[in-house]
Design a protein around this motif. Structure first.
Motif, PDB file in Angstrom:
ATOM      1  N   GLN A   3      39.500  38.147  67.503  1.00 20.96           N
ATOM      2  CA  GLN A   3      39.061  39.631  66.862  1.00 20.96           C
ATOM      3  C   GLN A   3      40.083  40.764  66.876  1.00 20.96           C
ATOM      4  N   ALA A   4      40.884  40.772  66.119  1.00 24.20           N
ATOM      5  CA  ALA A   4      42.062  41.664  66.139  1.00 24.20           C
ATOM      6  C   ALA A   4      41.826  43.173  66.155  1.00 24.20           C
ATOM      7  N   TYR A   5      40.552  43.492  65.584  1.00 28.68           N
ATOM      8  CA  TYR A   5      40.198  44.908  65.496  1.00 28.68           C
ATOM      9  C   TYR A   5      39.053  44.887  65.994  1.00 28.68           C
ATOM     10  N   PRO A   6      38.618  44.849  67.399  1.00 28.72           N
ATOM     11  CA  PRO A   6      37.284  44.940  67.748  1.00 28.72           C
ATOM     12  C   PRO A   6      36.437  46.292  67.556  1.00 28.72           C
ATOM     13  N   HIS A   7      37.140  47.321  67.187  1.00 26.72           N
ATOM     14  CA  HIS A   7      36.403  48.577  66.797  1.00 26.72           C
ATOM     15  C   HIS A   7      35.891  48.914  65.599  1.00 26.72           C
ATOM     16  N   ARG A   8      36.252  47.869  64.787  1.00 24.93           N
ATOM     17  CA  ARG A   8      35.827  47.990  63.388  1.00 24.93           C
ATOM     18  C   ARG A   8      34.515  47.248  62.857  1.00 24.93           C
ATOM     19  N   ARG A  14      38.561  40.842  61.478  1.00 25.04           N
ATOM     20  CA  ARG A  14      39.551  39.976  61.547  1.00 25.04           C
ATOM     21  C   ARG A  14      40.661  40.268  60.342  1.00 25.04           C
ATOM     22  N   MET A  15      40.602  41.366  59.807  1.00 34.82           N
ATOM     23  CA  MET A  15      41.476  41.768  58.683  1.00 34.82           C
ATOM     24  C   MET A  15      42.884  42.309  59.166  1.00 34.82           C
ATOM     25  N   ALA A  16      43.906  41.743  58.761  1.00 34.59           N
ATOM     26  CA  ALA A  16      45.074  42.489  58.963  1.00 34.59           C
ATOM     27  C   ALA A  16      45.388  43.643  57.957  1.00 34.59           C
ATOM     28  N   ILE A  17      44.841  44.850  58.183  1.00 35.94           N
ATOM     29  CA  ILE A  17      44.974  45.888  57.430  1.00 35.94           C
ATOM     30  C   ILE A  17      46.187  46.309  57.921  1.00 35.94           C
ATOM     31  N   GLU A  18      47.399  46.535  57.001  1.00 30.34           N
ATOM     32  CA  GLU A  18      48.710  47.108  57.037  1.00 30.34           C
ATOM     33  C   GLU A  18      48.867  48.143  56.259  1.00 30.34           C
ATOM     34  N   THR A  19      49.781  48.893  56.356  1.00 31.11           N
ATOM     35  CA  THR A  19      50.383  49.992  55.476  1.00 31.11           C
ATOM     36  C   THR A  19      51.875  49.859  55.106  1.00 31.11           C
ATOM     37  N   THR A  20      52.063  49.860  53.646  1.00 34.87           N
ATOM     38  CA  THR A  20      53.423  49.380  53.420  1.00 34.87           C
ATOM     39  C   THR A  20      53.954  50.499  52.620  1.00 34.87           C
ATOM     40  N   GLY A  93      46.076  47.831  52.795  1.00 36.18           N
ATOM     41  CA  GLY A  93      45.482  46.639  52.565  1.00 36.18           C
ATOM     42  C   GLY A  93      45.400  45.637  53.615  1.00 36.18           C
ATOM     43  N   GLU A  94      44.770  44.749  53.032  1.00 32.33           N
ATOM     44  CA  GLU A  94      44.900  43.177  53.916  1.00 32.33           C
ATOM     45  C   GLU A  94      45.995  42.567  53.619  1.00 32.33           C
ATOM     46  N   ASN A  95      46.914  42.401  54.663  1.00 31.07           N
ATOM     47  CA  ASN A  95      48.494  41.886  54.415  1.00 31.07           C
ATOM     48  C   ASN A  95      49.140  42.521  53.572  1.00 31.07           C
ATOM     49  N   ALA A  96      49.050  43.952  53.549  1.00 34.49           N
ATOM     50  CA  ALA A  96      49.648  44.572  52.108  1.00 34.49           C
ATOM     51  C   ALA A  96      51.154  44.676  52.169  1.00 34.49           C
ATOM     52  N   ILE A  97      51.730  44.208  53.274  1.00 35.10           N
ATOM     53  CA  ILE A  97      53.476  44.066  53.099  1.00 35.10           C
ATOM     54  C   ILE A  97      53.575  43.119  52.179  1.00 35.10           C
ATOM     55  N   ARG A 155      41.611  56.228  53.554  1.00 34.20           N
ATOM     56  CA  ARG A 155      40.899  55.570  52.511  1.00 34.20           C
ATOM     57  C   ARG A 155      39.949  54.302  53.356  1.00 34.20           C
ATOM     58  N   ARG A 156      39.538  54.427  54.453  1.00 32.60           N
ATOM     59  CA  ARG A 156      38.812  53.664  55.267  1.00 32.60           C
ATOM     60  C   ARG A 156      37.610  53.108  54.476  1.00 32.60           C
ATOM     61  N   HIS A 157      36.846  54.166  53.875  1.00 29.17           N
ATOM     62  CA  HIS A 157      35.723  53.859  53.163  1.00 29.17           C
ATOM     63  C   HIS A 157      35.908  52.882  52.077  1.00 29.17           C
ATOM     64  N   ASP A 158      36.962  53.202  51.444  1.00 27.27           N
ATOM     65  CA  ASP A 158      37.207  52.183  50.226  1.00 27.27           C
ATOM     66  C   ASP A 158      37.587  50.928  50.626  1.00 27.27           C
ATOM     67  N   LEU A 159      38.610  50.805  51.723  1.00 25.53           N
ATOM     68  CA  LEU A 159      38.694  49.504  52.055  1.00 25.53           C
ATOM     69  C   LEU A 159      37.633  48.736  52.561  1.00 25.53           C
ATOM     70  N   GLU A 160      36.636  49.343  53.436  1.00 23.72           N
ATOM     71  CA  GLU A 160      35.537  48.795  53.725  1.00 23.72           C
ATOM     72  C   GLU A 160      34.485  48.299  52.547  1.00 23.72           C
ATOM     73  N   ARG A 161      34.332  49.114  51.790  1.00 20.47           N
ATOM     74  CA  ARG A 161      33.642  48.910  50.481  1.00 20.47           C
ATOM     75  C   ARG A 161      34.122  47.804  49.634  1.00 20.47           C
ATOM     76  N   TRP A 162      35.245  47.678  49.337  1.00 21.11           N
ATOM     77  CA  TRP A 162      35.931  46.884  48.427  1.00 21.11           C
ATOM     78  C   TRP A 162      36.436  45.777  48.698  1.00 21.11           C
ATOM     79  N   ILE A 163      36.739  45.733  49.963  1.00 24.01           N
ATOM     80  CA  ILE A 163      37.821  44.422  50.372  1.00 24.01           C
ATOM     81  C   ILE A 163      37.047  43.579  51.437  1.00 24.01           C
ATOM     82  N   LYS A 164      37.102  42.300  51.092  1.00 26.55           N
ATOM     83  CA  LYS A 164      36.285  41.622  51.916  1.00 26.55           C
ATOM     84  C   LYS A 164      36.963  40.518  52.540  1.00 26.55           C
TER      85      LYS A 164
END
Ligand code: DAT
Ligand code: MG
Length: 165
Positions: A3-8, A14-20, A93-97, A155-164
């Protein structure tokens, strides 16, 4: 599974959220293609957390393209990227790079896959419309050239809501 992101929230752990960093280069701005680029990024499901129109000076352009210093095309690249306004975007986003690199397409438009931005809308390597960071270290370094911490919105809420996952 690790679990890469236990606080989520559970479904995001397990999502690899990245910023590019994405740049709509001066040719894209001049051709009226900012909306086209932003639209493709948004339709893919990525979210924009910072956005800025500006014209780069030579020093900042050389810093941004430092990895290409000394190459034969470097001076042309710097003069092109400083030739007019560009739009800088922080995209999350997930693997956004890798995902944004995929939607931009290969560096030379002739080698870019059909359906990518460069294949659909560009002709030449020196006028290829958009920049996308190529790995996490580049993204972090390049985002720092264009944005300060206070430029970002959450944009955390948009990511949580729309990206699965
Ligand atoms: P990319 O933009 O796909 O990450 P890159 O980092 O290798 O490509 O190069 C940065 C930019 O420099 C690229 O978008 C266009 C320009 N460039 C790269 N290779 C070139 C070449 N052989 N001749 C002219 N311009 C080139
Ligand atoms: Mg590159």
């Amino acid at each position: 599974m690790e679990q890469a992101y236990p606080h989520r929230a559970p479904h995001l752990r397990r999502m690899a959220i990245e910023t590019t960093l994405i740049l709509c280069k001066p040719d894209a701005v001049s051709r009226g293609l900012i909306g086209e680029i932003v639209s493709r990024i948004e339709r893919r499901g990525y979210v924009i957390s910072a956005m800025r129109m500006m014209q780069l000076d030579g020093a900042r352009a050389r810093t941004h393209y430092a990895e290409h210093a000394g190459k034969p095309f470097f001076d042309d690249l710097v003069s092109f990227i400083t030739s007019g306004p560009l739009v800088a975007l922080a995209v999350e986003g997930e693997n956004a790079i890798d995902g944004c690199r995929q939607l931009i397409g290969a560096t030379h438009p002739l080698q870019a896959a059909p359906g990518t931005l460069r294949a659909d809308l560009a002709q030449s390597i020196g006028r290829n419309l958009a920049h996308g960071s190529d790995r996490p270290e580049s993204a972090q370094r390049e985002l720092g050239i264009f944005f300060k911490d206070s430029d970002y919105v959450s944009r955390r809420h948009d990511l949580e809501r729309w990206i699965k996952d």
